[in-house]
Design an enzyme around this catalytic site. Structure first.
Site, mmCIF file in Angstrom:
data_model
loop_
_atom_site.group_PDB
_atom_site.id
_atom_site.type_symbol
_atom_site.label_atom_id
_atom_site.label_comp_id
_atom_site.label_asym_id
_atom_site.label_seq_id
_atom_site.Cartn_x
_atom_site.Cartn_y
_atom_site.Cartn_z
ATOM 1 N N GLU A 119 0.824 -1.217 0.000
ATOM 2 C CA GLU A 119 0.000 0.000 0.000
ATOM 3 C C GLU A 119 0.857 1.266 0.000
ATOM 4 O OE1 GLU A 119 -3.371 -0.115 2.557
ATOM 5 O OE2 GLU A 119 -4.031 1.889 1.943
ATOM 6 N N GLU A 157 2.004 1.640 -3.480
ATOM 7 C CA GLU A 157 0.882 2.102 -4.303
ATOM 8 C C GLU A 157 0.620 3.593 -4.080
ATOM 9 O OE1 GLU A 157 -2.959 0.760 -2.898
ATOM 10 O OE2 GLU A 157 -3.639 0.366 -4.933
ATOM 11 N N CYS A 209 -8.419 -1.723 4.028
ATOM 12 C CA CYS A 209 -8.238 -2.945 4.823
ATOM 13 C C CYS A 209 -9.437 -3.254 5.709
ATOM 14 C CB CYS A 209 -6.959 -2.874 5.648
ATOM 15 S SG CYS A 209 -6.848 -1.397 6.621
ATOM 16 N N SER A 260 -7.570 1.848 -2.186
ATOM 17 C CA SER A 260 -6.370 1.039 -2.418
ATOM 18 C C SER A 260 -6.815 -0.325 -2.931
ATOM 19 C CB SER A 260 -5.612 0.861 -1.097
ATOM 20 O OG SER A 260 -4.662 -0.175 -1.236
ATOM 21 N N LYS A 295 -15.469 -9.376 8.729
ATOM 22 C CA LYS A 295 -14.488 -10.277 8.103
ATOM 23 C C LYS A 295 -15.174 -11.549 7.605
ATOM 24 C CE LYS A 295 -10.650 -8.000 8.444
ATOM 25 N NZ LYS A 295 -9.922 -7.625 7.216
ATOM 26 N N GLU A 313 -16.302 -10.574 4.356
ATOM 27 C CA GLU A 313 -15.155 -10.399 3.454
ATOM 28 C C GLU A 313 -14.676 -11.728 2.879
ATOM 29 O OE1 GLU A 313 -11.445 -9.090 5.219
ATOM 30 O OE2 GLU A 313 -10.949 -7.949 3.437
ATOM 31 N N GLU A 366 -14.454 -12.032 -5.221
ATOM 32 C CA GLU A 366 -13.188 -11.514 -5.785
ATOM 33 C C GLU A 366 -11.976 -12.075 -5.055
ATOM 34 O OE1 GLU A 366 -16.586 -9.533 -5.760
ATOM 35 O OE2 GLU A 366 -15.334 -9.038 -4.054
ATOM 36 N N CYS A 403 -10.115 -1.363 14.758
ATOM 37 C CA CYS A 403 -10.366 -2.792 15.009
ATOM 38 C C CYS A 403 -10.491 -3.120 16.498
ATOM 39 C CB CYS A 403 -9.248 -3.637 14.413
ATOM 40 S SG CYS A 403 -8.988 -3.323 12.664
#
Ligand code: SF4
Ligand code: SF4
Length: 498
Positions: free
Chosen positions: A193, A196, A214, A234, A273, A276, A281, A422
């Site tokens: 990241e 990037e 994230c 990102s 999560k 996720e 994907e 988190c």
């Protein structure tokens, strides 16, 4: 005044309330379509009275992979609506009637606020135990940074007790074949990241502001409500999924294990999560990056079911190859941590030198202020304006401000769905009241203590990360890194809006 109202009066009250809210709530009742007769929970279907202060509740689809509700326990107190609307900016932030989907970013804040325990995470403990008992499977577990400073609370320890090595010992005792550290893949995320971000600053300016990706709750929120900003996200997978993809490729090769025989489990502070890992994907060559997510609370249940007490279990080191982490990887668990870690390595990538002391203890991005602003001077890159935002209602206000002004004064914005990041996730111990910051502050303090106590503070100094690049990925943003460590996003706007 009586604290009860009759069923008849209650139904009249509901009928007069219009579609807003109640139509949505209807969808939260199992087997009863939105708006249908008899939408109220089963326990209120018979004769009897209702609490006068009932306020409705959030809708939860049966297909929601993250949360579920036990109707028998629901007291219609409306706390879940408060959390979903006022903290997360989801409830009410879409038109009714519902189109094709019940809006939910899977954050689990309603779980934290539900006083009766009616809403819980959807549990995957049985599936994980079955995988451990299956001799044909190699079961790998990873633990997120925020869980290391909160799991102890489930075993009577005060908030902010660091139990990472005890957790590693407990997981080994529970039968997992390998125990890895998500802080390692947080370092991997920063390698990708920060590279990037420097690339976007210098060569892809139309992708600025750079928005972190994230947090799966925030990503889904962006896909629902701000799809025009998806190209600013990102493309890095989250640390959880970078670890999953690395385990089923690099680690599988190294160990001579077929990826399909590996079961990847993660211990996360987060219910989103679970959503996720189900994203289409997030698979490579037909292999899902991750298989199961257990929240911090679920891990406590699993360990207790096996008679493992965190107070007495022997400490263990994380397994090597994917177990080393730096201070930068550890601070991912707190709001501002991703930004601070990314700036440390962006500075190195731009200058070839490690950042100065003030960037290793970067106070402007720390703490519980809803939106924090900071400026970093990076030689060769210039001045970078940064915002850090946690709590999605705060994100909504910040993004609406950007939309109204037509431009962003920040080049980098960190978003975390849950208050505090988190450490305040919807899968964390509920031993303290969700709205209070005291436990969260203790957890944050423990995370920064681990950072300052680390021999290495920057992700690029992680020797296991350096080995993984040397042996497998080549360099950040390489073709192989893009294949395994980056992802795409889905426009979900039309599922809610015409
Ligand atoms: S917070 Fe819990 S008890 Fe209250 S309405 Fe929501 S689901 Fe029901
Ligand atoms: S999980 Fe989050 S978005 Fe979904 S209903 Fe609960 S508070 Fe709302």
């Amino acid at each position: 005044m009586s604290s009860k109202i009759s069923r008849r009066k209650f139904l009249k009250l509901v009928a007069g309330s219009g579609a807003v809210g109640f139509g949505v709530m209807a969808a939260g009742c199992k087997g009863k379509p939105s708006g249908a007769e008899g939408w109220i929970p089963d326990q209120y279907q018979g004769k009897g009275d209702f609490p006068v202060n009932l306020k409705g509740r959030v809708a939860i689809s049966d297909a929601n992979p993250s949360i579920e509700r036990d109707d028998e326990k629901c007291i219609l107190c409306g706390q879940c609506v408060e959390a979903c609307k006022n903290v997360m900016g989801v409830y009410g932030n879409y038109p009714l009637p519902l189109k094709s989907e019940i809006a939910c970013v899977n954050c689990g804040q309603c779980v934290m606020w539900c006083p009766s325990g009616a809403i819980t995470e959807k549990r995957n403990i049985k599936e994980v135990l079955a995988a451990i008992d299956d001799d044909t499977k190699h079961v790998v577990v990873q633990t997120a940074p925020a869980t290391k400073v909160s799991l102890g609370e489930e075993f009577g320890m005060p908030p902010g007790t660091s139990v990472g090595n005890k957790m590693a010992g407990a997981l080994k005792e529970a039968g997992f074949d390998a125990v890895f550290d998500t802080c390692f893949s947080a370092d991997l995320t920063i390698m990708e990241e920060a590279s990037e971000f420097v690339h976007r600053l210098t060569a892809a300016k139309d992708e600025i502001p750079h928005l972190t990706s994230c947090c799966p709750g925030w990503v889904k929120y962006c896909e629902y409500f701000y799809p025009e900003l998806m190209h600013n996200l990102s493309t890095c997978k989250s640390p959880q999924n970078m670890m999953g993809a690395t385990i089923k490729s690099f680690y599988a090769d190294k160990m001579g294990i077929k990826p399909e025989n590996i079961v990847n489990v993660s211990i996360m502070p987060c219910t989103a999560k679970k959503f996720e890992v189900a994203r289409e994907e997030l698979e490579v060559d037909g292999n899902r990056d991750m298989d199961y997510v257990l929240t911090t609370r679920e891990l406590a249940v699993l360990l207790k079911s096996k008679g493992i007490d965190l107070n007495t279990v022997p400490e263990r080191e994380y397994d090597s190859v994917l177990g080393e982490s730096t201070g930068a990887g550890k601070i991912f668990g707190a709001t501002g941590g991703v930004t601070e870690a990314a700036v440390r390595s962006a500075y190195f990538f731009a200058t070839g030198s490690n950042p100065p002391a003030d960037l290793l203890s970067w106070q402007p991005v720390r703490g519980m202020t809803a939106v924090k602003e900071a400026t970093a001077s990076i030689p060769g890159v210039g001045t970078v304006n940064i915002a850090v935002c946690h709590g999605l209602e705060n994100a909504r206000q910040l993004l609406d401000g950007i939309k109204a002004s037509g431009s962003s004064k920040w080049q980098f914005i960190e978003f975390m769905a849950c208050p505090g990041g988190c450490i305040g996730g919807g899968g964390q111990p509920k031993s303290t009241v969700a709205a209070q910051n005291s436990a969260k502050l203790k957890r944050i303090e423990a995370i920064y203590k681990e950072d300052t106590g680390s021999a290495k503070r920057c992700s690029h100094d992680n020797t296991e990360i350096q080995s993984v690049y040397k042996e497998f990925f080549g360099k950040p943003l390489s073709e192989k890194a893009e294949k395994y460590l980056h992802t795409t996003f889905v426009n979900r706007h039309d599922r809610l809006f015409s």
